[in-house]
Design a protein around this motif. Structure first.
Motif, PDB file in Angstrom:
ATOM      1  N   ASN A  24       0.769  -1.354   0.085  1.00  0.00           N
ATOM      2  CA  ASN A  24       0.160  -0.001  -0.212  1.00  0.00           C
ATOM      3  C   ASN A  24       0.908   1.100  -0.049  1.00  0.00           C
ATOM      4  O   ASN A  24       2.033   1.371  -0.513  1.00  0.00           O
ATOM      5  CB  ASN A  24      -0.968   0.043   1.282  1.00  0.00           C
ATOM      6  N   ARG A  25       0.480   2.326   0.580  1.00  0.00           N
ATOM      7  CA  ARG A  25       1.273   3.466   0.573  1.00  0.00           C
ATOM      8  C   ARG A  25       1.050   4.554   1.876  1.00  0.00           C
ATOM      9  O   ARG A  25       0.542   5.627   1.856  1.00  0.00           O
ATOM     10  CB  ARG A  25       0.880   4.453  -0.805  1.00  0.00           C
ATOM     11  N   ILE A  26       1.422   3.801   3.125  1.00  0.00           N
ATOM     12  CA  ILE A  26       0.889   4.342   4.314  1.00  0.00           C
ATOM     13  C   ILE A  26       2.026   5.595   4.671  1.00  0.00           C
ATOM     14  O   ILE A  26       1.882   6.602   5.465  1.00  0.00           O
ATOM     15  CB  ILE A  26       0.802   3.633   5.352  1.00  0.00           C
ATOM     16  N   GLU A  27       3.313   5.429   4.262  1.00  0.00           N
ATOM     17  CA  GLU A  27       4.315   6.405   4.196  1.00  0.00           C
ATOM     18  C   GLU A  27       4.497   6.674   6.060  1.00  0.00           C
ATOM     19  O   GLU A  27       4.046   5.946   6.633  1.00  0.00           O
ATOM     20  CB  GLU A  27       4.192   7.802   3.534  1.00  0.00           C
ATOM     21  N   ASN A  28       5.409   7.631   6.026  1.00  0.00           N
ATOM     22  CA  ASN A  28       5.938   7.851   7.488  1.00  0.00           C
ATOM     23  C   ASN A  28       4.831   8.178   8.408  1.00  0.00           C
ATOM     24  O   ASN A  28       4.679   7.663   9.410  1.00  0.00           O
ATOM     25  CB  ASN A  28       6.998   8.909   7.548  1.00  0.00           C
ATOM     26  N   GLN A  29       3.978   9.016   8.061  1.00  0.00           N
ATOM     27  CA  GLN A  29       2.612   9.529   9.053  1.00  0.00           C
ATOM     28  C   GLN A  29       1.758   8.160   9.159  1.00  0.00           C
ATOM     29  O   GLN A  29       1.403   8.174  10.415  1.00  0.00           O
ATOM     30  CB  GLN A  29       1.910  10.599   8.099  1.00  0.00           C
ATOM     31  N   GLY A  30       1.609   7.393   8.313  1.00  0.00           N
ATOM     32  CA  GLY A  30       0.893   6.248   8.517  1.00  0.00           C
ATOM     33  C   GLY A  30       1.607   5.216   9.662  1.00  0.00           C
ATOM     34  O   GLY A  30       0.907   4.727  10.344  1.00  0.00           O
ATOM     35  N   ALA A  31       2.775   5.237   9.335  1.00  0.00           N
ATOM     36  CA  ALA A  31       3.850   4.395  10.230  1.00  0.00           C
ATOM     37  C   ALA A  31       3.563   5.015  11.470  1.00  0.00           C
ATOM     38  O   ALA A  31       3.590   4.191  12.734  1.00  0.00           O
ATOM     39  CB  ALA A  31       5.021   4.311   9.963  1.00  0.00           C
ATOM     40  N   ASP A  32       3.669   6.104  11.879  1.00  0.00           N
ATOM     41  CA  ASP A  32       3.615   7.019  13.177  1.00  0.00           C
ATOM     42  C   ASP A  32       2.232   6.834  13.877  1.00  0.00           C
ATOM     43  O   ASP A  32       2.152   6.585  15.047  1.00  0.00           O
ATOM     44  CB  ASP A  32       3.829   8.372  13.014  1.00  0.00           C
ATOM     45  N   TYR A  33       0.990   6.821  13.091  1.00  0.00           N
ATOM     46  CA  TYR A  33      -0.102   6.363  13.718  1.00  0.00           C
ATOM     47  C   TYR A  33      -0.057   4.995  14.342  1.00  0.00           C
ATOM     48  O   TYR A  33      -0.579   4.847  15.480  1.00  0.00           O
ATOM     49  CB  TYR A  33      -1.141   6.532  12.641  1.00  0.00           C
ATOM     50  N   LEU A  34       0.370   4.209  13.447  1.00  0.00           N
ATOM     51  CA  LEU A  34       0.517   2.750  14.150  1.00  0.00           C
ATOM     52  C   LEU A  34       1.252   2.591  15.444  1.00  0.00           C
ATOM     53  O   LEU A  34       1.036   1.773  16.284  1.00  0.00           O
ATOM     54  CB  LEU A  34       0.823   1.643  12.771  1.00  0.00           C
ATOM     55  N   SER A  35       2.606   3.248  15.260  1.00  0.00           N
ATOM     56  CA  SER A  35       3.351   3.271  16.248  1.00  0.00           C
ATOM     57  C   SER A  35       2.978   3.631  17.702  1.00  0.00           C
ATOM     58  O   SER A  35       3.130   3.026  18.841  1.00  0.00           O
ATOM     59  CB  SER A  35       4.771   4.113  16.025  1.00  0.00           C
ATOM     60  N   GLU A  36       2.108   4.854  17.557  1.00  0.00           N
ATOM     61  CA  GLU A  36       1.833   5.404  18.610  1.00  0.00           C
ATOM     62  C   GLU A  36       0.824   4.252  19.438  1.00  0.00           C
ATOM     63  O   GLU A  36       0.832   4.212  20.556  1.00  0.00           O
ATOM     64  CB  GLU A  36       0.943   6.656  18.362  1.00  0.00           C
ATOM     65  N   THR A  37      -0.290   3.919  18.518  1.00  0.00           N
ATOM     66  CA  THR A  37      -1.126   3.193  19.331  1.00  0.00           C
ATOM     67  C   THR A  37      -0.611   1.678  19.631  1.00  0.00           C
ATOM     68  O   THR A  37      -0.798   1.054  20.747  1.00  0.00           O
ATOM     69  CB  THR A  37      -2.077   2.498  18.165  1.00  0.00           C
ATOM     70  N   LEU A  38       0.433   1.228  18.947  1.00  0.00           N
ATOM     71  CA  LEU A  38       1.088  -0.117  19.215  1.00  0.00           C
ATOM     72  C   LEU A  38       1.738   0.107  20.889  1.00  0.00           C
ATOM     73  O   LEU A  38       2.025  -0.778  21.471  1.00  0.00           O
ATOM     74  CB  LEU A  38       1.911  -0.597  18.484  1.00  0.00           C
ATOM     75  N   ALA A  39       2.335   1.172  20.779  1.00  0.00           N
ATOM     76  CA  ALA A  39       3.147   1.603  22.002  1.00  0.00           C
ATOM     77  C   ALA A  39       2.348   1.753  23.157  1.00  0.00           C
ATOM     78  O   ALA A  39       2.920   1.542  24.282  1.00  0.00           O
ATOM     79  CB  ALA A  39       4.187   2.734  21.723  1.00  0.00           C
ATOM     80  N   SER A  40       0.965   2.458  23.146  1.00  0.00           N
ATOM     81  CA  SER A  40       0.646   2.747  24.386  1.00  0.00           C
ATOM     82  C   SER A  40      -0.733   2.131  24.474  1.00  0.00           C
ATOM     83  O   SER A  40      -1.173   2.026  25.751  1.00  0.00           O
ATOM     84  CB  SER A  40       0.248   4.191  24.150  1.00  0.00           C
ATOM     85  N   HIS A  41      -1.505   1.356  23.502  1.00  0.00           N
ATOM     86  CA  HIS A  41      -2.644   0.693  23.704  1.00  0.00           C
ATOM     87  C   HIS A  41      -2.857  -0.618  23.370  1.00  0.00           C
ATOM     88  O   HIS A  41      -3.133  -1.442  24.399  1.00  0.00           O
ATOM     89  CB  HIS A  41      -3.764   1.585  23.020  1.00  0.00           C
ATOM     90  N   ASN A  42      -2.564  -1.072  22.239  1.00  0.00           N
ATOM     91  CA  ASN A  42      -2.923  -2.479  21.816  1.00  0.00           C
ATOM     92  C   ASN A  42      -1.666  -3.560  22.373  1.00  0.00           C
ATOM     93  O   ASN A  42      -0.532  -3.093  22.186  1.00  0.00           O
ATOM     94  CB  ASN A  42      -2.863  -2.637  20.314  1.00  0.00           C
ATOM     95  N   ARG A  43      -2.318  -4.696  22.819  1.00  0.00           N
ATOM     96  CA  ARG A  43      -1.373  -5.636  23.453  1.00  0.00           C
ATOM     97  C   ARG A  43      -1.863  -6.890  22.784  1.00  0.00           C
ATOM     98  O   ARG A  43      -1.488  -7.931  23.546  1.00  0.00           O
ATOM     99  CB  ARG A  43      -1.320  -5.666  24.788  1.00  0.00           C
ATOM    100  N   THR A  44      -2.564  -7.103  21.651  1.00  0.00           N
ATOM    101  CA  THR A  44      -2.929  -8.379  21.251  1.00  0.00           C
ATOM    102  C   THR A  44      -2.410  -8.470  19.641  1.00  0.00           C
ATOM    103  O   THR A  44      -2.316  -9.723  19.413  1.00  0.00           O
ATOM    104  CB  THR A  44      -4.481  -8.245  21.133  1.00  0.00           C
ATOM    105  N   LEU A  45      -1.987  -7.449  19.146  1.00  0.00           N
ATOM    106  CA  LEU A  45      -1.418  -7.720  17.755  1.00  0.00           C
ATOM    107  C   LEU A  45      -0.172  -8.511  17.716  1.00  0.00           C
ATOM    108  O   LEU A  45       0.788  -8.010  18.475  1.00  0.00           O
ATOM    109  CB  LEU A  45      -1.392  -6.474  16.801  1.00  0.00           C
ATOM    110  N   ARG A  46       0.153  -9.513  17.248  1.00  0.00           N
ATOM    111  CA  ARG A  46       1.163 -10.382  17.100  1.00  0.00           C
ATOM    112  C   ARG A  46       1.975 -10.339  15.870  1.00  0.00           C
ATOM    113  O   ARG A  46       3.312 -10.523  15.900  1.00  0.00           O
ATOM    114  CB  ARG A  46       0.861 -11.772  16.962  1.00  0.00           C
TER     115      ARG A  46
END
Length: 498
Positions: free
Chosen positions: A366-388
């Motif tokens: 796809n084409r998520i670029e830096n901004q898309g990766a930042d959105y995911l990083s923030e959620t994975l670091a602070s909220h989600n604990r089930t994605l493997r």
């Protein structure tokens, strides 16, 4: 190179599988079973050609046939005695009896299976006659070859799986595959991917599953059954309540067919995994994602959904994300090879803050670029604990976004697999992922990059690991179902085979 079936002499007529050419083998008085090639209502494989070294004169007495008895009685005696013969011998005898050319590749495979049976492995055998085997000479299995195999397989109860990928069965072979599903009650896995099966063959197989109660996983990948054939499979899911995984990727399904599947899946409570990759869609309204979003809201059994190459944009992806707020069962979501950008990642990141079931997400190509990766990083670091497992292969992400994902892995210990190849690596990216691997936070088997040092600088090389590396092909050596190369299927095991 595709092998073509020989043309028998006779008249052309319409059969259950569409229009096929029927013919006789040139031998008068031979008894044929109903539906066999050359009989009324059957499909006709090629008759043996004169001078063909693989076709030998018929023996004076077929094994198990007692001279002097009525013909029908002899048939039953022959059938009862074949169980004592090896599979290879059964195949050889049937080819001689029916003047069918012997396929040396089939003989080779059956010899190996006979060896397994002698070792006491007769329970639970999957017969693998894949036409893309590169280790031995392969003569692709045709519909006529499968006619002979069908006569053997229907009488042997220890086969639970059949892999015929990359052959040339066509609609003739589909006819006998359908008959096999009706008569062989132990087969749970059938792989017919890329066999030139058309809409008529798809109809036959779909209708055979109306009464079948044993098949768990059917793979029709790459057969151009089109909208017509796909509609028969959608109708089948209204009746069949035992099939658990269905792969119709690359089958040229139309919008009508995709909508039909979405509608049926709101009621079907048996299907756990479905692949609808690369349908033929027209228009810009993304109706397929709208209907699949509705399905995810209503369905509480689906664990695995593949919607690769749906030409999905952010607005369509939002339909899926909105549905995921209400879905509590989906564990594997594949939306690779679409047109999702950074805005779509904002929708997904918000879902992952509350979703506790998604374990594998494939965002490759796809084409998520830096901004898309930042959105995911923030959620994975602070909220989600089930994605493997997360794949962001070839998403035009630069060093900043890739480093953000690596930092999220340091605080999120649940995320075990990450695949990043095909993005824009800089020095910081190489150092960050090398450090994750060297410290043991990221296992080498759980990513598609490997660090190495050149002139004191850390670089990353690609390794053949991923969520579904062996989806279209299998390796010549090693394990076909290797969890390292097929981590998505290993983490969410729906279906026994790839």
């Amino acid at each position: 190179m595709r092998s073509s079936s020989g043309a028998g002499r006779g008249k052309t007529r319409d059969s259950a599988a569409g229009r096929f050419s029927g013919g006789t083998s040139g031998r008068k008085g031979r008894e044929r079973e109903p539906g066999a090639p050359g009989s009324r209502g059957g499909l006709a494989p090629a008759a043996g050609r004169a001078g063909d070294p693989a076709v030998r004169p018929r023996a004076s007495a077929t094994p198990g046939v007692i001279p002097g008895r009525p013909r029908i009685r002899q048939h039953f005696d022959a059938t009862s005695s074949t169980s004592a013969l090896s599979l290879r011998k059964q195949y050889y005898n049937l080819c001689k009896e029916k003047t069918q050319k012997i396929n040396p590749f089939v003989l080779h495979i059956l010899r190996e299976v006979d060896g397994q049976i002698k070792k006491g492995l007769e329970n639970g055998i999957t017969l693998n006659i894949a036409g893309n085997n590169r280790l031995v000479p392969v003569e692709k299995v045709t519909g006529e070859d499968f006619w002979i195999l069908y006569r053997i397989l229907k009488k042997n109860s220890y086969f639970i799986g059949l892999d015929l990928r990359y052959n040339t069965l066509k609609d003739v072979g589909a006819y006998y595959a359908a008959k096999l599903l009706q008569k062989q009650v132990n087969i749970t896995y059938l792989n017919l991917m890329f066999n030139d099966i058309g809409p008529d063959g798809g109809e036959l197989i779909a209708k055979s599953l109306h009464k079948n109660t044993t098949l768990k996983y059917l793979r029709m990948t790459g057969n151009k059954i089109e909208n017509k054939g796909g509609m028969f499979f959608a109708s089948m899911l209204q009746i069949n309540s035992t099939l658990e995984k269905l792969d119709l990727g690359d089958c040229d399904l139309g919008m009508q067919c995709v909508i039909a599947f979405a509608t049926v899946l709101t009621e079907n409570q048996a299907i756990k995994g479905i692949n609808l990759n690369r349908p033929i869609l027209y228009g810009e309204q993304e109706e397929s994602t709208v209907h699949m979003g509705h399905t995810l809201k209503e369905n509480h059994c689906l664990l695995e959904l593949h919607m690769c190459k749906h030409d999905m944009t952010n607005s369509g992806f939002k339909q899926l994300c909105d549905a995921l707020y209400l879905n509590s069962t989906l564990r594997y979501l594949d939306v690779s090879c679409n047109r999702i950008t950074r805005d779509g990642m904002e929708f997904l990141a918000n879902v992952l803050k509350s979703n506790t079931t998604l374990e594998v997400i494939d965002l490759s190509f796809n084409r998520i670029e830096n901004q898309g990766a930042d959105y995911l990083s923030e959620t994975l670091a602070s909220h989600n604990r089930t994605l493997r497992a997360l794949s962001v292969v070839s998403n035009n992400i630069e060093g900043e976004g890739l480093v953000a994902l690596s930092q999220a892995m340091r605080t999120n210990t649940s995320l075990e697999n990450i695949y990043i190849w095909g993005n824009k690596f800089d020095k910081a990216t190489c150092v960050a992922y090398a450090d994750l691997i060297q410290t043991g936070r990221l296992k080498p088997d759980n990513t598609d990059v490997e660090p190495f040092v050149v002139d004191g600088c850390v670089e990353l090389a690609e390794v053949s690991n991923g969520l579904k590396k062996h989806y279209y092909w299998t390796p010549s050596y090693g394990q076909v179902n290797d969890h390292i190369s097929n981590a998505g299927f290993a983490l969410v095991p729906v279906g026994q085979h790839l």
